[in-house]
Design an enzyme around this catalytic site. Sequence first.
Site, mmCIF file in Angstrom:
data_model
loop_
_atom_site.group_PDB
_atom_site.id
_atom_site.type_symbol
_atom_site.label_atom_id
_atom_site.label_comp_id
_atom_site.label_asym_id
_atom_site.label_seq_id
_atom_site.Cartn_x
_atom_site.Cartn_y
_atom_site.Cartn_z
ATOM 1 N N ASP A 1 -1.417 2.717 -10.179
ATOM 2 C CA ASP A 1 -2.436 1.834 -10.765
ATOM 3 C C ASP A 1 -2.611 2.055 -12.266
ATOM 4 O O ASP A 1 -3.724 1.975 -12.808
ATOM 5 C CB ASP A 1 -3.779 1.999 -10.026
ATOM 6 C CG ASP A 1 -3.655 1.675 -8.550
ATOM 7 O OD1 ASP A 1 -2.819 0.822 -8.216
ATOM 8 O OD2 ASP A 1 -4.375 2.276 -7.741
ATOM 9 N N HIS B 1 -4.978 -4.998 -8.377
ATOM 10 C CA HIS B 1 -5.768 -3.850 -7.931
ATOM 11 C C HIS B 1 -7.247 -4.248 -7.943
ATOM 12 O O HIS B 1 -7.713 -4.852 -8.912
ATOM 13 C CB HIS B 1 -5.527 -2.656 -8.861
ATOM 14 C CG HIS B 1 -6.251 -1.428 -8.422
ATOM 15 N ND1 HIS B 1 -5.865 -0.703 -7.318
ATOM 16 C CD2 HIS B 1 -7.370 -0.829 -8.900
ATOM 17 C CE1 HIS B 1 -6.710 0.303 -7.150
ATOM 18 N NE2 HIS B 1 -7.621 0.258 -8.095
ATOM 19 N N ASN C 1 1.152 -5.943 -10.192
ATOM 20 C CA ASN C 1 0.328 -5.530 -9.059
ATOM 21 C C ASN C 1 -1.081 -6.064 -9.267
ATOM 22 O O ASN C 1 -1.517 -6.244 -10.404
ATOM 23 C CB ASN C 1 0.279 -3.989 -8.987
ATOM 24 C CG ASN C 1 -0.554 -3.487 -7.823
ATOM 25 O OD1 ASN C 1 -0.481 -4.033 -6.719
ATOM 26 N ND2 ASN C 1 -1.358 -2.463 -8.054
ATOM 27 N N MET D 1 0.810 -1.224 0.000
ATOM 28 C CA MET D 1 0.000 0.000 0.000
ATOM 29 C C MET D 1 0.846 1.278 0.000
ATOM 30 O O MET D 1 0.439 2.285 0.555
ATOM 31 C CB MET D 1 -0.978 -0.021 1.178
ATOM 32 C CG MET D 1 -1.919 -1.219 1.154
ATOM 33 S SD MET D 1 -2.820 -1.473 -0.399
ATOM 34 C CE MET D 1 -4.189 -0.345 -0.153
ATOM 35 N N GLU E 1 3.319 5.641 -12.593
ATOM 36 C CA GLU E 1 2.021 6.231 -12.248
ATOM 37 C C GLU E 1 1.198 5.221 -11.449
ATOM 38 O O GLU E 1 1.193 4.028 -11.768
ATOM 39 C CB GLU E 1 1.237 6.608 -13.515
ATOM 40 C CG GLU E 1 1.746 7.850 -14.202
ATOM 41 C CD GLU E 1 3.084 7.646 -14.904
ATOM 42 O OE1 GLU E 1 3.906 8.538 -14.848
ATOM 43 O OE2 GLU E 1 3.320 6.595 -15.497
ATOM 44 N N LEU F 1 5.475 3.541 -5.215
ATOM 45 C CA LEU F 1 6.906 3.255 -5.393
ATOM 46 C C LEU F 1 7.587 4.415 -6.109
ATOM 47 O O LEU F 1 6.999 5.070 -6.970
ATOM 48 C CB LEU F 1 7.071 1.973 -6.215
ATOM 49 C CG LEU F 1 6.635 0.698 -5.484
ATOM 50 C CD1 LEU F 1 6.447 -0.440 -6.478
ATOM 51 C CD2 LEU F 1 7.635 0.320 -4.402
ATOM 52 N N SER G 1 -7.910 -6.428 -11.314
ATOM 53 C CA SER G 1 -6.996 -6.371 -12.457
ATOM 54 C C SER G 1 -5.574 -6.662 -12.002
ATOM 55 O O SER G 1 -5.135 -6.149 -10.971
ATOM 56 C CB SER G 1 -7.003 -4.966 -13.080
ATOM 57 O OG SER G 1 -8.319 -4.533 -13.374
HETATM 58 C C1 GAR Z 1 -6.439 -6.663 -2.028
HETATM 59 O O1 GAR Z 1 -7.810 -6.567 -2.208
HETATM 60 C C2 GAR Z 1 -5.685 -5.935 -3.117
HETATM 61 O O2 GAR Z 1 -6.304 -6.025 -4.369
HETATM 62 C C3 GAR Z 1 -5.709 -4.534 -2.588
HETATM 63 O O3 GAR Z 1 -5.518 -4.646 -1.203
HETATM 64 C C4 GAR Z 1 -6.000 -5.917 -0.769
HETATM 65 C C5 GAR Z 1 -4.880 -6.620 -0.046
HETATM 66 O O4 GAR Z 1 -5.331 -7.790 0.566
HETATM 67 N N1 GAR Z 1 -4.694 -3.740 -3.201
HETATM 68 C C6 GAR Z 1 -4.795 -2.432 -3.427
HETATM 69 O O5 GAR Z 1 -5.750 -1.771 -3.108
HETATM 70 C C7 GAR Z 1 -3.586 -1.831 -4.122
HETATM 71 N N2 GAR Z 1 -3.837 -0.486 -4.486
HETATM 72 P P1 GAR Z 1 -4.299 -8.939 0.973
HETATM 73 O O6 GAR Z 1 -3.217 -8.276 1.830
HETATM 74 O O7 GAR Z 1 -5.116 -9.883 1.794
HETATM 75 O O8 GAR Z 1 -3.740 -9.551 -0.262
#
Ligand code: GAR
Length: 195
Positions: free
Chosen positions: A144, A108, A106, A89, A142, A92, A135
């Site tokens: 996502d 998302h 990644n 989160m 940039e 980078l 996705s």
């Molecule tokens: C997931 O839903 C992932 O897609 C999201 O955070 C969650 C992490 O869960 N990622 C983002 O929002 C990235 N911008 P996890 O730690 O249980 O994998």
Amino acid sequence: KLRVGVMISGRGSNMASILAATEAPDCPFEVVLVASNNPDAAGLAFADSKGIAIWAHDHRGMKRAEFDRLIDAALRGANVEMVALAGYMRLLSSEFVDGWKGRILNIHPSLLPKYKGLDTHARAIEAGDSEAGCSVHVVTPELDDGPVVAQARVPILPGDTPETLAERVLKEEHRLYPAALAKCAADVIRSRKSA
Ligand code: GAR
């Protein structure tokens, strides 16, 4: 097998689904390091319990580029060849992304290019969308952004809250990410053989 490093910040359920995929004998990748900017990330303890090398350093108080140099050194020290962000989160630095050009994926929780950033499920419900999803994309500097390599869709149902929708999408994330990573890893291995 391609050597993958997974970067997490929290729960790590996507990381766990990636680890589970490596149990198949024909999986084209192995996870050689799980790294985090949050030493308390629950996913670290899980990875450790599975015998995977872990690395963690608190990013707080550090400049982004400075922290990214530390995590970069940890990944390179483990001879990582491809990076998978799994609920990492933090944005980078462009230096980090450039150093791994085309080798960072990644996941998302939206149907990109819709809903970059946070609160994706609340925004999809608010907008009255009939479907949502997740996705896997190649990371560029940039947020996502970058080419989408795989997507999965789920319906948004009457009465959905961000939480019920997140749960439905997360199930798809756990299927989609290991499969997309396997495909990308196999592509890299194949391109090396033909080089
Ligand atoms: C997931 O839903 C992932 O897609 C999201 O955070 C969650 C992490 O869960 N990622 C983002 O929002 C990235 N911008 P996890 O730690 O249980 O994998």
